[in-house]
Design an enzyme around this catalytic site. Sequence first.
Site, PDB file in Angstrom:
ATOM      1  CD  GLN A  55      30.671  86.900  80.569  1.00 47.18           C
ATOM      2  OE1 GLN A  55      31.722  87.574  80.672  1.00 47.18           O
ATOM      3  NE2 GLN A  55      29.362  87.172  80.206  1.00 47.18           N
TER       4      GLN A  55
ATOM      5  CG  ASP B 144      33.000  92.719  84.819  1.00 48.53           C
ATOM      6  OD1 ASP B 144      32.731  93.414  83.825  1.00 48.53           O
ATOM      7  OD2 ASP B 144      32.774  91.707  85.017  1.00 48.53           O
TER       8      ASP B 144
ATOM      9  CE  LYS C 132      32.765  90.787  78.422  1.00 49.03           C
ATOM     10  NZ  LYS C 132      32.451  90.173  79.649  1.00 49.03           N
TER      11      LYS C 132
HETATM   12  N1  GUN Z   1      27.650  88.814  82.152  1.00 47.88           N
HETATM   13  C1  GUN Z   1      26.659  89.623  81.261  1.00 47.88           C
HETATM   14  N2  GUN Z   1      27.080  90.875  81.182  1.00 47.88           N
HETATM   15  C2  GUN Z   1      28.523  90.734  82.011  1.00 47.88           C
HETATM   16  C3  GUN Z   1      29.590  91.734  82.138  1.00 47.88           C
HETATM   17  O1  GUN Z   1      29.429  93.078  81.788  1.00 47.88           O
HETATM   18  N3  GUN Z   1      30.457  91.175  82.928  1.00 47.88           N
HETATM   19  C4  GUN Z   1      30.317  90.165  83.403  1.00 47.88           C
HETATM   20  N4  GUN Z   1      31.438  89.627  84.136  1.00 47.88           N
HETATM   21  N5  GUN Z   1      29.508  89.112  83.113  1.00 47.88           N
HETATM   22  C5  GUN Z   1      28.575  89.504  82.466  1.00 47.88           C
END
Ligand code: GUN
Length: 294
Positions: free
Chosen positions: A97, A120, A53
């Site tokens: 995350q 998100d 990311k």
């Molecule tokens: N863990 C797995 N997928 C995601 C996501 O799209 N965003 C976040 N913050 N954590 C995750």
Amino acid sequence: MSAIVIDGKAAAQKIRAGVKVRAAALREKGVLPCLAVILVGEDPASLSYVGAKEKALTEAGMASRDIRLPQSTGEGELLALIGQLNRDPAIHGILVQLPLPAHIGEDTVIAAIDPAKDVDGFHPFSVGSMVLERPGFLPCTPLGVLTLLRELPLTLAGAHAVVVGRSNIVGKPLANLLCRRDLNATVTLCHTGTRDLAARCREADILIAAAGKPGLISGGMIKEGAAVIDVGVNRVADPAAKKGFRLRGDVDFESALERAGWITPVPGGVGPMTIAMLLQNVLRAAEQQEQGHG
Ligand code: GUN
């Protein structure tokens, strides 16, 4: 018949190029779009996701504030940090995350994020806005799936979409979005309690596998010519692979190829789209905050 393999990487690249142009326009106005990326602990899959990311943000001409916290971080400490980031005008989006260590309440942490920075789309306000078809941030993976589906020469309206998996991050939002009035699909949401999953799947014009179970969906469960979207990213042991594992989707790719009309590979399908959608959301957050209604 052999399915057309959908190139998620190429679709994501197109979106990223568009985001890059808009990010440059914002920088011209003196705004550098910035996402705070918080990772608690050292889960290897999470480390790999946040790294990807952050790299994508830089490539798109945006910034990330990388915050790595030890596994022992307390919930109060994390909430205080989120409060600071909420008030910081240089931060346009906040991503925590998941999963978090067991001693930290995921719901409490997500609810602490300012919905204007919730790129998100996990905050209850964002989820409520999605269900009520009001403006707000939509979660990145479901948005990526919809973007791929829209590129296919098929009509979503009236089609039968079967979603396998009811997670808050993928299954539930996808089922919700697909039956919105503007998409108008008929939706069946399957989960571990579903009787005769194979029969439900065989009814699908659009089959979305998001159960987190490697190879769960085999070719025999797929209607001839269906669009199959594989959201699964499962690490399976593979002594022949350099890292000792390989990624496998929820769909048994080889047998599915013989039945589906279109199929996404793993890797290279939905994964790259998720990141592209995150970039899009961060950019939108920055644009909205620059215009003063964030
Ligand atoms: N863990 C797995 N997928 C995601 C996501 O799209 N965003 C976040 N913050 N954590 C995750």
